[in-house]
Motif scaffolding. Structure first.
Motif, PDB file in Angstrom:
ATOM      1  N   GLN A 173      13.707  12.137  15.885  1.00 28.65           N
ATOM      2  CA  GLN A 173      14.462  10.911  16.146  1.00 28.65           C
ATOM      3  C   GLN A 173      13.616   9.699  15.755  1.00 28.65           C
ATOM      4  OE1 GLN A 173      17.724  10.730  17.479  1.00 28.65           O
ATOM      5  NE2 GLN A 173      17.625   8.547  16.985  1.00 28.65           N
ATOM      6  N   LEU A 174      13.927   9.141  14.585  1.00 33.83           N
ATOM      7  CA  LEU A 174      13.136   8.031  14.053  1.00 33.83           C
ATOM      8  C   LEU A 174      13.886   6.713  14.254  1.00 33.83           C
ATOM      9  CD1 LEU A 174      10.756   6.875  12.429  1.00 33.83           C
ATOM     10  CD2 LEU A 174      11.999   7.461  10.344  1.00 33.83           C
ATOM     11  N   ASP A 175      13.454   5.927  15.235  1.00 32.50           N
ATOM     12  CA  ASP A 175      14.026   4.608  15.463  1.00 32.50           C
ATOM     13  C   ASP A 175      13.015   3.490  15.223  1.00 32.50           C
ATOM     14  OD1 ASP A 175      16.668   5.397  16.214  1.00 32.50           O
ATOM     15  OD2 ASP A 175      15.859   6.110  18.107  1.00 32.50           O
ATOM     16  N   GLY A 176      11.741   3.804  15.270  1.00 36.62           N
ATOM     17  CA  GLY A 176      10.695   2.841  14.948  1.00 36.62           C
ATOM     18  C   GLY A 176      10.341   2.893  13.476  1.00 36.62           C
ATOM     19  N   THR A 177       9.129   2.432  13.147  1.00 31.39           N
ATOM     20  CA  THR A 177       8.658   2.402  11.757  1.00 31.39           C
ATOM     21  C   THR A 177       7.380   3.230  11.620  1.00 31.39           C
ATOM     22  OG1 THR A 177       9.587   0.200  11.379  1.00 31.39           O
ATOM     23  CG2 THR A 177       7.838   0.910   9.896  1.00 31.39           C
ATOM     24  N   ILE A 178       7.328   4.049  10.587  1.00 29.71           N
ATOM     25  CA  ILE A 178       6.114   4.795  10.247  1.00 29.71           C
ATOM     26  C   ILE A 178       5.580   4.217   8.948  1.00 29.71           C
ATOM     27  CG2 ILE A 178       5.138   7.037   9.661  1.00 29.71           C
ATOM     28  CD1 ILE A 178       7.357   8.350  11.250  1.00 29.71           C
ATOM     29  N   VAL A 179       4.291   3.828   8.937  1.00 28.45           N
ATOM     30  CA  VAL A 179       3.687   3.250   7.734  1.00 28.45           C
ATOM     31  C   VAL A 179       2.555   4.139   7.243  1.00 28.45           C
ATOM     32  CG1 VAL A 179       4.330   0.885   8.324  1.00 28.45           C
ATOM     33  CG2 VAL A 179       2.116   1.774   9.068  1.00 28.45           C
ATOM     34  N   TYR A 187      11.942   2.744  18.956  1.00 30.01           N
ATOM     35  CA  TYR A 187      12.225   1.447  18.345  1.00 30.01           C
ATOM     36  C   TYR A 187      11.229   0.393  18.841  1.00 30.01           C
ATOM     37  CZ  TYR A 187      14.657  -2.955  17.426  1.00 30.01           C
ATOM     38  OH  TYR A 187      14.972  -4.222  17.018  1.00 30.01           O
ATOM     39  N   GLY A 188      10.900  -0.543  17.951  1.00 32.33           N
ATOM     40  CA  GLY A 188      10.052  -1.661  18.335  1.00 32.33           C
ATOM     41  C   GLY A 188       8.568  -1.434  18.115  1.00 32.33           C
ATOM     42  N   TYR A 189       8.204  -0.276  17.561  1.00 35.88           N
ATOM     43  CA  TYR A 189       6.796   0.044  17.320  1.00 35.88           C
ATOM     44  C   TYR A 189       6.589   0.395  15.847  1.00 35.88           C
ATOM     45  CZ  TYR A 189       6.380   0.427  22.406  1.00 35.88           C
ATOM     46  OH  TYR A 189       6.390   0.162  23.750  1.00 35.88           O
ATOM     47  N   LYS A 190       5.360   0.161  15.379  1.00 35.68           N
ATOM     48  CA  LYS A 190       4.979   0.501  14.012  1.00 35.68           C
ATOM     49  C   LYS A 190       3.800   1.465  14.081  1.00 35.68           C
ATOM     50  CE  LYS A 190       4.960  -2.704  10.877  1.00 35.68           C
ATOM     51  NZ  LYS A 190       4.561  -3.895  10.064  1.00 35.68           N
ATOM     52  N   PHE A 191       4.011   2.682  13.590  1.00 35.89           N
ATOM     53  CA  PHE A 191       3.028   3.746  13.732  1.00 35.89           C
ATOM     54  C   PHE A 191       2.333   4.020  12.396  1.00 35.89           C
ATOM     55  CE2 PHE A 191       6.353   4.378  16.866  1.00 35.89           C
ATOM     56  CZ  PHE A 191       5.631   4.550  18.044  1.00 35.89           C
ATOM     57  N   LEU A 192       1.024   3.888  12.377  1.00 39.73           N
ATOM     58  CA  LEU A 192       0.224   4.231  11.207  1.00 39.73           C
ATOM     59  C   LEU A 192      -0.067   5.729  11.253  1.00 39.73           C
ATOM     60  CD1 LEU A 192      -1.493   3.529   8.716  1.00 39.73           C
ATOM     61  CD2 LEU A 192      -3.380   3.028  10.277  1.00 39.73           C
ATOM     62  N   VAL A 193       0.438   6.456  10.268  1.00 37.54           N
ATOM     63  CA  VAL A 193       0.287   7.913  10.241  1.00 37.54           C
ATOM     64  C   VAL A 193      -0.239   8.328   8.878  1.00 37.54           C
ATOM     65  CG1 VAL A 193       1.474  10.129  10.435  1.00 37.54           C
ATOM     66  CG2 VAL A 193       2.151   8.224  11.907  1.00 37.54           C
ATOM     67  N   GLY A 194      -1.308   9.107   8.869  1.00 39.81           N
ATOM     68  CA  GLY A 194      -1.863   9.621   7.629  1.00 39.81           C
ATOM     69  C   GLY A 194      -1.137  10.866   7.173  1.00 39.81           C
ATOM     70  N   PRO A 195      -1.554  11.470   6.058  1.00 39.06           N
ATOM     71  CA  PRO A 195      -0.922  12.700   5.575  1.00 39.06           C
ATOM     72  C   PRO A 195      -0.878  13.762   6.667  1.00 39.06           C
ATOM     73  CG  PRO A 195      -2.448  11.846   3.947  1.00 39.06           C
ATOM     74  CD  PRO A 195      -2.641  11.015   5.174  1.00 39.06           C
ATOM     75  N   ILE A 196       0.285  14.344   6.885  1.00 39.91           N
ATOM     76  CA  ILE A 196       0.467  15.257   8.009  1.00 39.91           C
ATOM     77  C   ILE A 196       1.519  16.297   7.646  1.00 39.91           C
ATOM     78  CG2 ILE A 196       2.165  13.704   9.059  1.00 39.91           C
ATOM     79  CD1 ILE A 196       1.214  14.627  11.798  1.00 39.91           C
ATOM     80  N   ASP A 238       0.847   0.078  17.006  1.00 39.64           N
ATOM     81  CA  ASP A 238       0.524  -1.316  16.682  1.00 39.64           C
ATOM     82  C   ASP A 238       0.372  -1.549  15.177  1.00 39.64           C
ATOM     83  OD1 ASP A 238      -1.893  -0.063  16.131  1.00 39.64           O
ATOM     84  OD2 ASP A 238      -2.984  -0.961  17.809  1.00 39.64           O
ATOM     85  N   GLY A 239       0.577  -0.502  14.367  1.00 36.79           N
ATOM     86  CA  GLY A 239       0.472  -0.628  12.920  1.00 36.79           C
ATOM     87  C   GLY A 239      -0.946  -0.612  12.401  1.00 36.79           C
ATOM     88  N   ARG A 240      -1.940  -0.544  13.296  1.00 37.87           N
ATOM     89  CA  ARG A 240      -3.351  -0.557  12.875  1.00 37.87           C
ATOM     90  C   ARG A 240      -4.098   0.715  13.320  1.00 37.87           C
ATOM     91  NH1 ARG A 240      -2.331  -5.296  15.308  1.00 37.87           N
ATOM     92  NH2 ARG A 240      -3.576  -4.693  17.114  1.00 37.87           N
ATOM     93  N   SER A 241      -3.819   1.161  14.536  1.00 38.20           N
ATOM     94  CA  SER A 241      -4.485   2.356  15.059  1.00 38.20           C
ATOM     95  C   SER A 241      -3.902   3.607  14.411  1.00 38.20           C
ATOM     96  CB  SER A 241      -4.305   2.435  16.578  1.00 38.20           C
ATOM     97  OG  SER A 241      -4.755   1.253  17.204  1.00 38.20           O
TER      98      SER A 241
END
Length: 438
Positions: free
Chosen positions: A111-117, A88-97, A60-63
């Motif tokens: 396989q990256l089809d969505g968005t990582i922020v 695809y169709g999702y926004k993933f909030l990911v910290g340093p990993i 959801d781009g926030r969790s």
């Protein structure tokens, strides 16, 4: 029996065998409690697929979805040729990993089809990190898809309400970093607005990058597009790069690099270096840069080294380069320094066997600048089929400049370059070759 033959007997036996095999399969299914089905072995070899949504990612781009990505990766590593799916169709909030491959099987795909922020809260970064998404020690690794990695770097570039002082001492934070891996491919994805470097390869062997888009504003500091260090056997092609620093930077320890059909701009052009900071030894060889378009960049094709260094740059070819409104299309600078005060030194990285061929277009400051060392002049430079015309852009125009640069000119050459000297050859650099031997 009348009419019975060996062929009929063979047919009956075949039918009986098929019935027996079917009955065995049905009985086996009944005893195991599972449905019998045909197994496609070729499909099995494709490996298993692991979707981060199945591991608790919200998208959801926030969790914070960092732990879900870690859990999915742990299972991906257990099976050869498996795939981690970022849908695809999702926004993933990911910290340093860090995605470690030390215990992973070969041929893993991300396989990256969505968005990582990236997180915008400085607390999520810690105090001593130099990377965001890191992949290490992988064999046959592929990142592909139509998705996006968004570093949301504007908070790093300017003063803002966020206190990034605790992490800003990291001068070269990388959005996507691949370390110590072999046979690596990155294709299809978009990387944008990295805090600093966008895509970095360090100590890798066998790299393929193609059909990738990298972008950040032209005034974003230290946002190199693709950064290579101690990496060999590299091919980069059909990629668009727009950033606030070098579109591609090639550092010490790189050899056998081919770059072609790349668009660069805005940015600082295609650069070898800077090399040899703090008196270190730098070695770069066998670099081919061809069929490149550069628009609105600070330099076109450049080699930059620090005073006081050692080592050698040799076997470099820049050909079929089209420049448009580039400040200085051709540059060698053996006096590079990005500090306010720089020490003079007689030691330098030697530069030899550099070819410039079919470089055409417009410049806004100076067509050519070759500033070579007094003690280690540039040798065996070859310039042919050069046509660079001024395009007034509010800057003061300068004539071609050469200092301690030796080589040859092959017509046509526009504008006239009368500062290149003849007479010195790189044949005397045998000891430098030995120092840079693999």
């Amino acid at each position: 029996m009348k009419g019975f033959s060996f062929k009929n007997e063979t047919f009956i036996v075949l039918i009986a065998c098929l019935l027996w095999l079917s009955a065995s399969a049905i009985c086996n299914a009944a005893t195991t409690g599972k449905h019998w089905r045909y197994t496609n072995k070729s499909k099995q070899r494709e490996g298993l697929k692991f979707d981060v949504l199945d591991y608790g990612a919200k998208g959801d781009g926030r969790s914070d979805d960092t732990k879900a990505f870690q859990a999915a990766w742990a299972n991906v590593c257990k099976a050869e040729a498996s795939t981690l799916i970022v849908p695809y169709g999702y926004k993933f909030l990911v910290g340093p990993i860090s995605f470690s491959g030390s215990n992973c099987h070969k041929s893993i795909t991300f396989q990256l089809d969505g968005t990582i922020v990236a997180p915008i809260d400085p607390k999520a970064w810690g105090a001593s990190l130099d990377q965001w998404l890191e992949f290490t020690n992988l064999v046959g690794f592929t990142i592909k898809g139509k998705g996006t990695i968004d570093g949301r770097g504007s908070n790093w570039w300017t003063d803002s309400i966020y206190d990034f002082k605790q992490v800003k001492h990291t001068t070269h934070l990388k959005a996507l970093m691949i370390i110590g891996s072999s046979k690596t491919t990155v294709t299809g994805i978009t990387i944008r607005n990295s805090p600093l470097f966008h895509l970095t390869f360090d100590s890798c062997d066998g790299v393929l990058v193609h059909d990738v888009s990298i972008s950040s504003p032209g005034d974003s500091p230290n946002t190199d597009g693709i950064h290579l260090r101690t990496t060999k056997n590299v091919v980069i092609h059909h990629t668009n790069l727009a950033c606030g620093d070098d579109c591609i930077s090639i550092q010490t320890g790189c050899t056998n690099v081919i770059i072609h059909d790349v668009n660069c701009g805005p940015g600082h052009g295609i650069s070898i270096g800077s090399l040899g900071i703090d008196g270190t030894t730098a070695c770069v060889s066998n670099i081919t840069v061809r069929d490149i378009k550069l628009h609105d960049t600070m330099t076109g094709v450049r080699i930059k080294t620090w005073q006081g260094a050692k080592g050698l740059v040799r076997g470099v070819s820049f050909s079929n380069i089209q420049v448009s409104q580039v400040e200085v299309p051709i540059m060698i600078n053996q006096y590079y320094c990005d500090h306010s005060i720089c020490k003079n030194s007689s030691s330098a990285v030697s530069i030899a066997d550099i070819v410039y061929e079919n470089i055409r277009g417009t410049y806004t400051v100076q067509p050519l600048h070759l500033s070579c060392s007094d003690s280690k002049p540039c040798m065996d430079l070859s310039l042919s089929d050069i046509e660079l015309n001024p395009k007034p852009n509010g800057h003061q125009m300068s004539k071609p400049f050469c200092w301690q640069a030796f080589g040859e000119l092959n017509a046509p050459i526009v504008p006239e370059i009368d500062c290149l000297q003849e007479g010195r050859s790189s044949k005397r650099l045998g000891h430098h070759y030995a120092n840079c031997a693999a």
